[in-house]
Design an enzyme around this catalytic site. Structure first.
Site, PDB file in Angstrom:
ATOM      1  N   ASP A   1       0.492  16.322 166.722  1.00  0.00           N
ATOM      2  CA  ASP A   1      -0.968  16.225 166.847  1.00  0.00           C
ATOM      3  C   ASP A   1      -1.670  17.386 166.140  1.00  0.00           C
ATOM      4  O   ASP A   1      -1.100  18.460 165.973  1.00  0.00           O
ATOM      5  CB  ASP A   1      -1.332  16.200 168.344  1.00  0.00           C
ATOM      6  CG  ASP A   1      -2.745  15.699 168.574  1.00  0.00           C
ATOM      7  OD1 ASP A   1      -3.313  15.041 167.680  1.00  0.00           O
ATOM      8  OD2 ASP A   1      -3.292  15.974 169.667  1.00  0.00           O
TER       9      ASP A   1
ATOM     10  N   HIS B   1      -2.948  14.799 157.389  1.00  0.00           N
ATOM     11  CA  HIS B   1      -1.821  13.862 157.541  1.00  0.00           C
ATOM     12  C   HIS B   1      -0.810  14.077 156.404  1.00  0.00           C
ATOM     13  O   HIS B   1       0.395  14.051 156.617  1.00  0.00           O
ATOM     14  CB  HIS B   1      -2.312  12.413 157.517  1.00  0.00           C
ATOM     15  CG  HIS B   1      -3.278  12.082 158.635  1.00  0.00           C
ATOM     16  ND1 HIS B   1      -3.071  12.494 159.925  1.00  0.00           N
ATOM     17  CD2 HIS B   1      -4.449  11.388 158.646  1.00  0.00           C
ATOM     18  CE1 HIS B   1      -4.077  12.066 160.694  1.00  0.00           C
ATOM     19  NE2 HIS B   1      -4.924  11.404 159.937  1.00  0.00           N
TER      20      HIS B   1
ATOM     21  N   LEU C   1      22.094  12.439 162.213  1.00  0.00           N
ATOM     22  CA  LEU C   1      20.883  12.508 163.048  1.00  0.00           C
ATOM     23  C   LEU C   1      20.190  11.161 162.964  1.00  0.00           C
ATOM     24  O   LEU C   1      20.125  10.559 161.881  1.00  0.00           O
ATOM     25  CB  LEU C   1      19.943  13.601 162.496  1.00  0.00           C
ATOM     26  CG  LEU C   1      18.506  13.604 163.020  1.00  0.00           C
ATOM     27  CD1 LEU C   1      18.456  14.123 164.458  1.00  0.00           C
ATOM     28  CD2 LEU C   1      17.603  14.487 162.145  1.00  0.00           C
TER      29      LEU C   1
HETATM   30  C1  IPE Z   1      -1.255  11.152 169.975  1.00  0.00           C
HETATM   31  O1  IPE Z   1      -2.271  11.838 169.331  1.00  0.00           O
HETATM   32  C2  IPE Z   1      -0.682  10.105 169.066  1.00  0.00           C
HETATM   33  C3  IPE Z   1       0.098  10.605 167.937  1.00  0.00           C
HETATM   34  C4  IPE Z   1       0.407  11.840 167.709  1.00  0.00           C
HETATM   35  C5  IPE Z   1       0.578   9.595 167.043  1.00  0.00           C
HETATM   36  P1  IPE Z   1      -3.788  11.373 169.498  1.00  0.00           P
HETATM   37  O2  IPE Z   1      -4.606  12.337 168.723  1.00  0.00           O
HETATM   38  O3  IPE Z   1      -3.931   9.945 169.172  1.00  0.00           O
HETATM   39  O4  IPE Z   1      -4.014  11.548 171.063  1.00  0.00           O
HETATM   40  P2  IPE Z   1      -5.321  11.882 171.895  1.00  0.00           P
HETATM   41  O5  IPE Z   1      -6.388  10.926 171.466  1.00  0.00           O
HETATM   42  O6  IPE Z   1      -5.701  13.293 171.589  1.00  0.00           O
HETATM   43  O7  IPE Z   1      -4.920  11.724 173.326  1.00  0.00           O
HETATM   44  C1  IPE Z   2      -2.101  13.420 164.700  1.00  0.00           C
HETATM   45  O1  IPE Z   2      -3.182  14.158 164.262  1.00  0.00           O
HETATM   46  C2  IPE Z   2      -1.751  12.276 163.769  1.00  0.00           C
HETATM   47  C3  IPE Z   2      -2.068  10.936 164.290  1.00  0.00           C
HETATM   48  C4  IPE Z   2      -2.468  10.687 165.507  1.00  0.00           C
HETATM   49  C5  IPE Z   2      -1.879   9.833 163.391  1.00  0.00           C
HETATM   50  P1  IPE Z   2      -4.663  13.687 164.583  1.00  0.00           P
HETATM   51  O2  IPE Z   2      -5.117  12.763 163.509  1.00  0.00           O
HETATM   52  O3  IPE Z   2      -4.767  13.151 165.956  1.00  0.00           O
HETATM   53  O4  IPE Z   2      -5.469  15.047 164.451  1.00  0.00           O
HETATM   54  P2  IPE Z   2      -6.522  15.622 165.495  1.00  0.00           P
HETATM   55  O5  IPE Z   2      -5.876  15.631 166.831  1.00  0.00           O
HETATM   56  O6  IPE Z   2      -7.726  14.721 165.451  1.00  0.00           O
HETATM   57  O7  IPE Z   2      -6.818  16.994 164.999  1.00  0.00           O
HETATM   58 MG    MG Z   3      -5.059  13.979 167.765  1.00  0.00          MG
END
Ligand code: IPE
Ligand code: IPE
Ligand code: MG
Length: 275
Positions: free
Chosen positions: A37, A54, A148
């Protein structure tokens, strides 16, 4: 940060030392699962668009995967796209899809040369056909590898996983193949998408959020949680080692009493009884 290739990178000696120290210090988890995240916030803090986060996050995936293979982790499950992430703006979702297809094409040979097997969990059929095709090819190419297992959770959610398992069990019960009274923990585990994989001992979440966000709800019953403020694009092998070090210092009791406190409490008990 320089992207690191799985095949071209000469592992530096200080990394080798860190890995040996980690292996000597304690057990390496067999299965690590990561909620990757913070990509968007990482990019925004650099004045960039979310998709840039990303993109750089893929370099973290490569580095962490390679390090896991080197230290003897057997299963690495990465939460890459949740069921709820379909609700993001169309532009971001399609950028993620393009990045997935491109990364798979670019990395499949590297994974294969490193004896890493690729797997997925989630509703892959919701993905665009070109992503599904890249996934099928990479999975097929790496299917015999055994160093792995890298499992990407794509269009995955824990509630979806449990719901699917319940549907299958209910169907079997309806057809008379199983007795509903015989349904137990193991039977449920065996009907989840992770059926052949041990539960993760360690779950890591980056970006300082203290929640599970619908990840492996059933499987994490006794996982150790490690949360770091570091955003995913900055999470590289050194951060992974810190998480494992923290794991190695913990006492996993599984609801029981630790050996030490058991000894301590029984000796206190004896003292109390002794006049
Ligand atoms: C969790 O992150 C999902 C992934 C890392 C794929 P999100 O950014 O979607 O989660 P929330 O919205 O902060 O709970
Ligand atoms: C995690 O990073 C990747 C996905 C959920 C695809 P985020 O896109 O949720 O990035 P933040 O949490 O908004 O910074
Ligand atoms: Mg996120």
């Amino acid at each position: 940060m320089e992207p690191i290739s799985l095949t071209n990178k000469e592992q530096n000696s200080s990394d080798k030392k860190s890995q040996s120290a980690l292996i000597e210090q304690g057990a390496i988890p067999e299965h690590i699962a990561i909620i990757m995240d913070g990509n968007g916030r990482w990019a925004k803090s650099r004045g960039n668009i979310r998709s840039y986060g990303h993109k750089v996050g893929v370099d973290s995936v490569r580095d962490v995967t390679e390090a896991c293979a080197q230290i003897g982790v057997k299963y690495l499950t990465l939460y890459a796209f949740s069921t709820e992430n379909w609700g993001r703006p169309k532009m971001e979702v399609s950028a993620l899809m393009r990045l997935l297809a491109r990364s798979l094409r670019k990395e499949a040979d590297n994974l294969n040369e490193n004896n890493i097997k690729l797997e997925t969990i989630g509703q892959i059929d919701r993905f665009p056909e070109n992503c599904q095709q890249e996934l099928r090819e990479a999975i097929d190419l790496t299917k015999d590898n055994d160093r792995l297992q890298l499992c990407l959770a794509l269009s995955y959610s824990g509630r979806w996983d449990i719901t699917e398992a319940v549907k299958k069990l209910a169907q079997s019960a309806k057809e008379g193949d199983i007795d509903p009274n015989k349904i137990d923990d193991k039977m449920i585990s065996d009907h989840l998408s992770t059926a052949d994989v041990p539960d993760p001992e360690l779950i890591i979440r980056t970006s300082g959020e203290y929640r599970i966000s619908n990840f492996l709800l059933w499987q994490l019953a006794y996982s150790e949680l490690y949360i770091t403020e570091t955003y995913w694009p900055d999470f590289r092998r050194e951060e992974l080692y810190k998480a494992i070090q923290s794991f190695q210092q913990r006492e996993r009791r599984f609801g029981k009493v630790s050996e030490n406190s058991q000894k301590k409490s029984s000796s206190l008990y004896v003292q109390e009884l002794t006049p």
